[in-house]
Design a protein around this motif. Sequence first.
Motif, PDB file in Angstrom:
ATOM      1  N   ALA A 174       0.832  -1.197   0.000  1.00 44.17           N
ATOM      2  CA  ALA A 174       0.000   0.000   0.000  1.00 44.17           C
ATOM      3  C   ALA A 174       0.869   1.250   0.000  1.00 44.17           C
ATOM      4  N   ILE A 175       0.453   2.223  -0.791  1.00 40.57           N
ATOM      5  CA  ILE A 175       1.089   3.534  -0.827  1.00 40.57           C
ATOM      6  C   ILE A 175       0.003   4.568  -0.559  1.00 40.57           C
ATOM      7  N   TYR A 176       0.265   5.524   0.348  1.00 40.18           N
ATOM      8  CA  TYR A 176      -0.738   6.489   0.773  1.00 40.18           C
ATOM      9  C   TYR A 176      -0.489   7.832   0.084  1.00 40.18           C
ATOM     10  N   TYR A 177      -1.547   8.332  -0.576  1.00 37.66           N
ATOM     11  CA  TYR A 177      -1.350   9.479  -1.452  1.00 37.66           C
ATOM     12  C   TYR A 177      -1.987  10.777  -0.963  1.00 37.66           C
ATOM     13  N   GLU A 178      -2.682  10.771   0.169  1.00 35.07           N
ATOM     14  CA  GLU A 178      -3.451  11.940   0.591  1.00 35.07           C
ATOM     15  C   GLU A 178      -2.610  13.209   0.642  1.00 35.07           C
ATOM     16  N   GLU A 179      -1.383  13.109   1.112  1.00 32.97           N
ATOM     17  CA  GLU A 179      -0.513  14.277   1.205  1.00 32.97           C
ATOM     18  C   GLU A 179       0.353  14.450  -0.034  1.00 32.97           C
ATOM     19  N   GLN A 180       0.250  13.515  -0.986  1.00 29.84           N
ATOM     20  CA  GLN A 180       0.999  13.607  -2.233  1.00 29.84           C
ATOM     21  C   GLN A 180       0.057  13.274  -3.398  1.00 29.84           C
ATOM     22  N   PRO A 181      -0.866  14.176  -3.703  1.00 30.40           N
ATOM     23  CA  PRO A 181      -1.887  13.888  -4.720  1.00 30.40           C
ATOM     24  C   PRO A 181      -1.321  13.620  -6.108  1.00 30.40           C
TER      25      PRO A 181
END
Length: 221
Positions: A174-181
């Motif tokens: 998993a990679i989280y993108y909320e702070e890196q749109p």
Amino acid sequence: MRDDFNQKTKDILARRVCFVCSNPECRKRTSGPGEQPDKAVNIGVAAHITAASVGGPRYDPFMSADEGSSAENGIWLCQNCAHLIDADPVKYPVELLYRWKRETEAEARASIGRRSGMSSDELLLLSEAELLCADAVEYLRYIVEKDETHLQRDVVLLPNKNVLFGVWGGTHSAIYYEEQPLLKQQFRWLHEQGFLEKLNDRSDTPLYRITNSFYRWLAIS
């Protein structure tokens, strides 16, 4: 007084692009064997991006002598292209030459450890991936480096760690993108270029699979 490059700097500039002309419309190899077994032929030059002396092409009066003679201010070109950029500095400004330099070095970096028979288009596409999708490539390379099984291919993009996602019968990273749109756009670009396969139709939690060829490139580059 001219801010000329020393021999060490010339060697560095040539080696950083594998002795290939940095003009994307040229890309000639500039070094090779001579007729005699102890001789080599070189048609490449370390050219100044900003001129080495007052009044020269693209001269920058605010650049120090050390900066002017550094590798940062140099670009490796064949002799013809070196003459071309200095004959028409308006057509070949500083910003363009720095872009040539970055792209050619990225292409050379992408070719390290690869078979010499790779086409220039393949190398250019890999170098574009490094330049345009640097954040996504960095995450994917980290996943590949940590994959002790060498079987991990699936990657899901999630807004944050509070979002759960399950894949029936398989595993994923998993990679989280909320702070890196921009990550979502970068993954979309990699998919469009054939580096990733899309496994679902979700825009909020897209699931991708790294292709085998891209996985191998991430593992060795």
